[in-house]
Design an enzyme around this catalytic site. Structure first.
Site, short mmCIF file in Angstrom:
data_model
loop_
_atom_site.label_atom_id
_atom_site.label_comp_id
_atom_site.label_asym_id
_atom_site.label_seq_id
_atom_site.Cartn_x
_atom_site.Cartn_y
_atom_site.Cartn_z
N ASN A 147 0.86 -1.18 0.00
CA ASN A 147 0.00 0.00 0.00
C ASN A 147 0.90 1.23 0.00
O ASN A 147 1.49 1.57 1.03
CB ASN A 147 -0.90 -0.03 1.25
N LYS A 161 0.12 4.24 -0.31
CA LYS A 161 -0.56 5.44 0.23
C LYS A 161 -0.33 6.64 -0.71
O LYS A 161 -0.21 6.44 -1.92
CB LYS A 161 -0.10 5.73 1.66
N HIS A 216 -9.54 0.89 4.76
CA HIS A 216 -8.28 1.11 5.47
C HIS A 216 -8.56 2.03 6.67
O HIS A 216 -9.39 2.94 6.58
CB HIS A 216 -7.25 1.75 4.52
N GLU A 224 -7.07 4.45 7.83
CA GLU A 224 -6.91 5.89 7.57
C GLU A 224 -8.17 6.45 6.92
O GLU A 224 -8.56 7.59 7.16
CB GLU A 224 -5.67 6.12 6.68
N GLU A 282 -5.53 -5.36 10.49
CA GLU A 282 -4.55 -4.29 10.70
C GLU A 282 -4.84 -3.56 12.00
O GLU A 282 -5.65 -2.61 12.01
CB GLU A 282 -4.62 -3.29 9.54
N GLY A 335 2.07 2.11 10.71
CA GLY A 335 2.98 3.24 10.54
C GLY A 335 3.64 3.70 11.83
O GLY A 335 4.22 4.78 11.89
N SER A 390 3.17 -2.33 10.36
CA SER A 390 4.63 -2.30 10.52
C SER A 390 5.27 -3.66 10.21
O SER A 390 6.19 -4.09 10.91
CB SER A 390 5.01 -1.82 11.92
C1 PEP Z 1 -0.89 0.01 5.95
O1 PEP Z 1 -0.92 1.17 5.63
O2 PEP Z 1 -1.80 -0.74 5.58
C2 PEP Z 1 0.22 -0.46 6.77
C3 PEP Z 1 0.16 -1.66 7.27
O3 PEP Z 1 1.25 0.42 6.97
P1 PEP Z 1 2.66 0.11 7.69
O4 PEP Z 1 3.18 -1.17 7.11
O5 PEP Z 1 3.52 1.28 7.36
O6 PEP Z 1 2.36 -0.03 9.14
#
Ligand code: PEP
Length: 260
Positions: free
Chosen positions: A18, A20, A102, A104, A174, A180, A219
């Protein structure tokens, strides 16, 4: 009881990047070159760039086998929705997948659980595979409501996508506190929630529940990916930050390949 390894073997691991709101045409060309130089047999590799890069990324991907996805989709097929992108538009750009719900988008753009379900249904109707993101916040984990939150978020998607095979969606667990932040769920914490999601699906249809891919996001990095992927109900990763570095993303794909 079915042998766990055997059951896991029916699900092809998926590693999805992803990106972003990052990248440019130039950056994406380098990134795709770096990713597609990796060699693995049994992992589906997917990149989800911003909308404006879909066309050039598709071109860079060529016949490398890397798949293309988007980060969001509108729930309507067409109409007066200024600024929005429909599922059929994504198909026309060569997308096979789309991320929906997601955290976000839920937190920053106020997407409701029902809206996420409607987006998943819009994707399925157009022939896209939705990657449905679920996960609890830090406060919800501390309050002990992780299971309730995840179960409710998944139920909203199942409600809106009735009539489709359960395994036509990919679920991404997630935990919001791990996205992040550099904090990762331990393999045991992640497995516990993945097993709950699997059970919720199996309660509806055992075979479909076993066939549905549930990937972990939060992460994920080359050093923690092998232990996460080794868990019986973790079928790959949704990767944010580390997907912007070709070496890291390749290493995560290799970890998924070795675990299958
Ligand atoms: C994501 O944005 O779906 C995500 C898992 O980000 P990160 O790996 O940076 O935590």
């Amino acid at each position: 009881m079915k042998n766990v390894k055997q059951v896991k073997g029916v699900r092809k691991p998926l590693v999805a990047g992803n990106w972003k709101m990052n990248g440019s045409i130039e950056i994406s060309i380098d990134l795709i070159q770096g990713i597609s130089s990796g060699q693995w047999d049994s992992v589906e590799t997917l990149v989800c760039p911003p909308f404006t890069l879909l066309s050039s990324v598709r071109h860079s991907i060529g016949d490398s086998g890397v798949k293309l996805g988007a980060q969001d989709v509108d729930s309507h097929p067409s109409g007066a929705f200024t600024g929005q992108i429909s599922a059929s538009m994504l198909v026309e750009q060569g997308c096979e997948y789309v991320i929906v719900g997601h955290s976000e988008r839920r937190a920053l753009f106020g997407e409701s659980e029902r809206e996420v379900g409607l987006k998943a249904q819009a994707a399925l109707s157009a022939g896209l595979t939705p990657i449905v993101c679920l996960g609890e916040s830090q406060d919800e984990r501390e309050a002990g409501t992780t299971f309730d939150v995840v179960r409710r978020q998944l139920a909203a998607v199942i409600d809106e996508t009735q009539g489709n095979r359960l395994s036509s969606i990919v679920v991404a667990y997630e935990p919001v506190w791990a996205i992040g932040t550099g904090l990762t769920a331990t393999p045991e914490q992640a497995q516990e929630v993945h097993a709950l999601i699997r059970q919720q699906l199996r309660d509806l249809d055992e075979t479909e529940g076993d066939a549905t891919r549930i990937v972990y996001g939060g992460s994920m990095k080359p050093d923690n990916a092998p232990n996460l992927m080794a868990q019986p109900d973790i079928d790959g990763g949704l990767v944010g930050g580390a997907s912007l570095d070709a070496d890291s993303f390749r290493a995560i794909c290799l970890a998924a390949d070795q675990m299958n």
